[in-house]
Design an enzyme around this catalytic site. Structure first.
Site, short mmCIF file in Angstrom:
data_model
loop_
_atom_site.label_atom_id
_atom_site.label_comp_id
_atom_site.label_asym_id
_atom_site.label_seq_id
_atom_site.Cartn_x
_atom_site.Cartn_y
_atom_site.Cartn_z
N LYS A 197 61.50 7.35 -18.50
CA LYS A 197 62.79 6.75 -18.14
C LYS A 197 63.37 7.44 -16.91
O LYS A 197 63.73 8.62 -16.96
CB LYS A 197 63.81 6.88 -19.28
CG LYS A 197 65.10 6.11 -18.95
CD LYS A 197 66.24 6.37 -19.90
CE LYS A 197 67.10 7.54 -19.50
NZ LYS A 197 67.88 7.32 -18.27
N GLU A 271 63.45 21.21 -18.63
CA GLU A 271 63.76 21.83 -17.33
C GLU A 271 65.21 21.48 -17.06
O GLU A 271 65.52 20.33 -16.78
CB GLU A 271 62.79 21.30 -16.27
CG GLU A 271 62.67 22.23 -15.09
CD GLU A 271 63.70 21.95 -14.04
OE1 GLU A 271 64.81 22.51 -14.15
OE2 GLU A 271 63.42 21.18 -13.12
N CYS A 305 68.54 21.65 -9.32
CA CYS A 305 68.75 22.54 -10.45
C CYS A 305 68.51 23.99 -10.07
O CYS A 305 69.14 24.88 -10.62
CB CYS A 305 67.84 22.14 -11.61
SG CYS A 305 66.17 21.81 -11.07
N GLU A 402 77.46 25.25 -13.34
CA GLU A 402 76.64 24.58 -12.33
C GLU A 402 77.48 23.48 -11.69
O GLU A 402 78.01 22.61 -12.38
CB GLU A 402 75.40 23.99 -13.01
CG GLU A 402 74.45 23.35 -12.03
CD GLU A 402 73.17 22.86 -12.71
OE1 GLU A 402 73.26 22.34 -13.83
OE2 GLU A 402 72.09 23.01 -12.10
#
Lengths: 496, 307, 281
Positions: A197, A271, A305, A402
């Site tokens: 997906k 991840e 990331c 983040e």
């Protein structure tokens, strides 16, 4: 008198020489009005008839309409993958699987320009990056893993291994095609079939990849691509016939997926997010360190990331370094992602833009000072200028959360110990950067930093041979290299 | 010596030299070379390249006629088009200086002379300063000397420094360009150190190469020097020029150099006073590109003059 | 006459190299197969667990920073100490219902297993690490590193070989551990702790808590400073939703039914670190 370029954008423009609006032609991309789901080798409508729009974040103009997979559609895809596993893929010799992967790699190379333009249109990243990074790396990933398909026994000597069967994979919007390649190539090389997906804001390159997969005659059902948002993802995660899950995305969602996997004792690789420290020592090659910091945080608008989002600079050079950094940022070209001279493109979505804005405001409220260059931003579309927050303390939200945008927070340190302590003081552990000319200090830092990828005197480098993945809340499992294969194999005889 | 402060007895000044990482430096240079330029701006860029150009002949077989011909080309690069500006300077041996002075009289074209045991620099400093003084006396506006790589690479930086100081004295009013011969220095760290050394010693320009060895100017080497120039300006408030010489043959390459200088140092450096490209075959390629812009079709080598 | 009444061993917790009682003051009794009381064993509380994690965290970097050779030496020393207390272990296992022959075999196997893992200390990174031929001027290598603090649910059966088989692969690479042991196996676990305490294993590297697994499991699973848990020892009936909270800090959750020597068990508590550096002048 020096550095008259510190204000007002490109110096060459002031001089009457303008960089071209070197717009990459979109003529070679044929975007369809409507996209279906890729299930069992065919493009099909969603069973619910539901669909969603995908748009160009740099203009907010809709690009196309994409089918939204319901849980029934996911079920169809998982079944197709299950049948394909038993019927074709499980029986196929590794050497033959390799040939399919080689074919995919070649087709990607041949149509690289088309993919690059589409990636930039759908995601907002500069064409320079999709052309020079995403596409070559995606093709390289297929090439690298093609070679493994018939050599798996060399990767894990003395172990009897077999594929999991049907693998469910969910990927993010920051590197839509590249993440698809990172996920598909090792899964297929190891003999699994896949339901993948792509993210709801960037589905188009994965669907174009589906065309390639069809064109190379990959047996139907070996790869299924279902588009949709969170609900579609949940349907994959919860499907009882999915034998293994792989997810790249936010730590928040990753934790939910891990809960589900734990309940069912299901193999999983994650991840997730990061808040990478980028440590600059006083003896560093400063001009290259500046480039490293720029690349570290502004590559792909900071939607990375492993972005070097926390700059830790030795106090003895901090003022000088930040001054250099700000001058360098003035030279960044923010604008039309299709312009070959553009350094920073559009923010991927309205939602992401709001999040970035909100976090920066929180930083200002907590006392951070803001630097933004004097560049102007386009009127339409989602834009955020490259931003530096100084005067940031370890306890500030912007130093801990983040941001996933072009926002760098700056802190200082006095000694290697202090640098290390601050660097490691985060629940994340995906990547870290070190700049020093002292070899032993590089190793001292590299050994102690709690992160899966350490870039010393460089940053944001990727390669299919090089394992990538996190420590701590940045996830587990590796992608790339020999280590990445482990995620897609299990011990024969059911032992996990 | 990856990072250091260079301190010199004469000035007592201490200049900080930043180390250089080769791979990242080259990646930055390569990335700058992907900048493309607007068609409307191309003419301005090509004219700028010509205005910053030093036409050079440094052969043992140079004659007064050869120099005169070079000067003519320097003054009027395209006889058929008066819009095309003159180049910055001609660069020749001391023996040829008075011929060049004569030939460029009344024009904006400067006369630059190599001097001081070019290209090795390995004669006594007395002989070299005498050579410089002689070239200046003959009318040279600019003097190109070489860094004493022998002393520099042997670790005697002080001597290399003092010789440049002495050469600068010998120049009087003439501008001093110090050639680092980057291809012999072995690393970007050394290029950066040599740049700082030459600037501290009083160079008005630092220059990449003599053109006498195969390794000459390259984009990353000039980027490395430009970063040193920028550091020096920050530390001292003195703006030193840069000359890239050798191996630059195409208009596109010249454009890349302009981008590197412009993005690293800013507009102030985009003028013949602060930036030069030393070349012999570049000019014709630039002229061919200009013709292409004017006519819309590609020209050929027979439509520009050989010298 | 003195000496006729044996001095019974007090089975206490093993935290940071010391043998404290539970801060709760609670104990539980372990009886032999005849139903006779063997010992009142300290019943660890969540606070004891917290202290054990604190000790394990403090010991982790120093333990991992020792040379692989040194860790190997220390682990080999542990095997020597196990060997020297063989009789004691046999008697202990017998008292909790293992027949004499099996007990002897179990201790022999345990020592062998420990030695096998000890020998890996300076080898596993050569097998599991790599130098990666990236497409560019970079030196790129991947090295395994310990995950950090590992929580282990001690297998109840076989109590000695079971714990040895999970403990050795976790600590050989530089992890530190907090073991939770219950019932009969508590006695074995504490006795193993006594061996470790006399074998140059630094304080805090191994911490052993005895008590009620279902009491302590949620604290282990939810503790944010525990990086990985090995739940292979939990009972089959345990509701896996109890483990879900491990996701609160993305713990590595290991559950493997492997009963032989296995490099995989060692790999379970390793993280792969990849380092890039340019190659230039």
């Amino acid at each position: 008198m020096v550095n008259s370029n510190s204000k007002g954008g490109s110096s060459l423009e002031d001089f009457g020489i303008e960089y071209a609006s070197a717009i990459e032609s979109t003529s070679l991309v044929n975007i369809k009005d409507k996209y279906g789901l890729f299930i069992d080798g065919n493009f099909v409508d969603s069973s619910s008839g539901k669909s969603f729009k995908t748009l160009d974040p740099s203009t907010e103009k809709p690009l196309s309409v994409v089918a939204e997979a319901s849980s029934d559609d996911v079920d169809r895809a998982v079944r197709a993958a299950g049948v394909a596993y038993e019927k074709y893929w499980k029986k196929m010799p590794g050497a033959d699987r390799a040939r399919y992967l080689f074919r995919i790699a070649r087709h990607l190379q041949e149509r690289a320009r088309e993919f690059a333009v589409l990636e930039t249109l759908d995601g907002g990243k500069p064409i320079k990056e999709s052309r020079d990074v995403d596409l070559p790396l995606a093709a390289a990933h297929f090439f690298y893993h093609a070679g493994w398909a018939d050599k798996l026994e060399y990767a894990f000597p003395q172990r009897q291994l077999e594929p999991h069967g049907v693998v469910g994979q969910i990927i993010p919007w920051n590197f839509p095609l590249l993440m698809a390649a990172w996920k598909l190539a090792p899964a297929l090389a190891c003999g699994n079939t896949v339901v993948l997906k792509p993210a709801e804001t960037t589905p188009l390159t994965a669907l174009l990849l589906a065309e390639i997969i069809r064109d190379v005659d990959l047996p139907p059902g070996v790869v299924n691509i279902v588009t949709g948002a969170g609900e579609t993802g949940s349907a994959i995660v919860e499907h009882p016939e999915v034998n293994k899950l792989a997810f790249t995305g936010s730590t928040e969602v990753g934790k939910l997926i891990q809960r589900s996997a734990i309940r069912r004792n299901l193999p999983l690789t994650l991840e997730l997010g990061g808040k990478a420290p980028h440590v600059i020592f006083e003896d560093a090659a400063l001009d290259q360190a500046i480039e490293g910091v720029i690349n570290g945080i502004f590559f792909n608008q900071g939607h990375v990331c492993c972005a070097g989002s926390r700059l830790l600079v030795q106090e003895s050079i901090a003022d000088n370094f930040i001054d250099r950094l700000q001058k360098r940022i003035e030279l960044l070209r923010v604008g039309n992602p299709l312009d070959k001279n553009t350094d920073i493109g559009a923010i991927n979505s309205q939602a992401q833009l709001e999040r970035i804005d909100q976090l920066v405001k929180a930083g200002i409220e907590e006392g951070a000072e803001v630097f933004k260059p004097s560049c102007s931003l386009p009127e339409n579309g989602y834009w955020y200028p490259p931003t530096v927050l100084t005067g940031v303390q370890q306890s500030h939200r912007v130093a801990r959360e983040e941001i996933f945008g072009p926002v760098l927070v700056v802190q200082t340190f006095r000694t290697p110990e202090e640098a290390l302590e601050k660097a490691n003081n985060t629940p994340y552990g995906l990547s870290a950067g070190i700049w020093t000319e002292k070899g032993s200090l590089i190793h001292w830092m590299a050994e102690r930093l709690r992160a899966g990828v350490i870039w010393a005197n460089t940053f944001n480098k990727f390669d299919p041979t090089s394992p990538f993945g996190g420590y701590k809340e940045s996830g587990f499992g590796r992608e790339g290299g020999m280590h990445g294969l482990a995620a897609y194999l299990k011990n024969s005889g059911g032992r996990s | 010596m990856s990072t250091s402060n260079i301190t010199f007895r004469k000035t007592g000044s201490s200049i900080k030299v930043t180390p250089v990482d080769e791979v990242s430096l080259e990646a930055r240079a390569a990335s700058l070379a992907t900048r493309s330029i607007k068609t409307d701006s191309k003419r301005a860029a090509l004219h700028l390249a010509i205005r910053c150009m030093d036409l050079t002949t440094l052969e043992g077989a140079d004659t007064p006629e050869k120099v005169a011909s070079l000067c003519q080309k320097a003054k009027r690069p395209d006889p058929s088009n008066h819009d095309v500006p003159s180049v910055a300077a001609v660069c020749i041996y001391p023996e040829m200086v008075h011929h060049a002075v004569e030939a460029t009289e009344g024009s904006s074209v400067k006369v630059a002379s190599v001097a001081g045991a070019f290209p090795s620099g390995l004669s006594t400093i007395e002989a070299r300063t005498a050579d410089i003084a002689d070239a200046v006396k003959r009318g040279a506006d600019e003097i190109d000397i070489v860094l004493n790589r022998s002393a520099f690479l042997a670790g005697d930086e002080q001597r290399a420094f003092e010789e440049i100081v002495a050469s600068k004295d010998a120049c009087g009013k003439a501008h001093l360009k110090v050639i680092l011969e980057v291809g012999e220095l072995g690393s970007y760290d050394k290029i950066r150190q040599a740049s700082m050394l030459a600037m501290t010693a009083g160079a008005d320009f630092i220059k990449t190469s003599t053109g006498k060895i195969s390794q000459a100017s390259s984009l990353p080497r000039v980027l490395c020097m430009a970063e040193a120039v920028r550091d020096f300006a920050q530390q001292t408030d003195i703006s030193v020029g840069i000359k890239a010489a050798g191996g630059i043959r195409t208009a596109k390459q010249a454009w890349h150099y302009l981008v590197v200088i412009g993005e690293t140092l800013g507009t102030e450096w985009l003028s013949p006073e602060m930036f030069r490209i030393g070349a012999s075959s570049l000019l014709n390629d630039v002229l061919l590109q200009l013709k292409r812009l004017d006519s819309g079709s590609y020209s050929g080598p027979d439509y520009v003059t050989v010298d | 006459m003195t000496g006729k009444i044996p001095i019974a061993k007090t089975y206490k917790l093993f935290i940071d190299g010391a043998f404290p009682r539970s801060e709760s003051g609670r104990t539980f009794s372990v009886n032999d197969t005849e139903g006779e009381l063997i010992a009142n064993v300290s019943q660890a509380s969540r606070k004891d667990f917290r202290e054990a994690v604190r000790a394990a965290r403090a010991a982790q970097l120093p333990w991992a920073s020792r040379t692989a050779y040194n860790r190997g030496q220390i682990l080999y020393r542990v095997a020597e100490m196990l060997e020297s207390r063989k009789t004691e272990f046999v008697e202990l296992l017998k008292s909790i219902g293992v027949n004499s022959r099996s007990a002897t075999r179990e201790i022999e196997d345990s020592i062998q297993r420990w030695v096998w893992y000890a020998g890996w200390s300076d080898k596993y990174s050569q097998i599991l690490g790599s130098v990666n031929p990236v497409s560019g001027p970079y030196f790129n290598f991947t090295v395994p590193e310990p995950t950090g603090v590992v929580g282990i649910i001690a297998p109840t059966e076989p109590s000695m070989l079971g714990l040895i088989s999970r403990l050795a692969p976790a600590i050989v690479s530089g992890n530190t551990v907090v073991v939770v042991s219950e019932g009969h196996s508590s006695l074995t676990s504490v006795t193993i702790g006594e061996v470790l305490a006399t074998s140059d294993v630094p304080a805090g590297v191994v911490n052993i808590l005895t008590g009620d697994q279902t009491d302590l499991l949620p604290w282990m699973v939810g503790h944010l400073d525990v990086n990985a848990i090995d739940i292979s020892g939990i009972s089959q009936e345990t509701d896996l939703t109890l483990i879900e909270e491990a996701a609160s800090n993305v713990k590595r959750v290991v559950s493997r039914q492997v009963n032989e020597e296995s490099l995989e068990l060692l790999s379970d508590f390793l993280e792969m670190k990849t380092v890039w550096h340019p190659i230039g002048r």
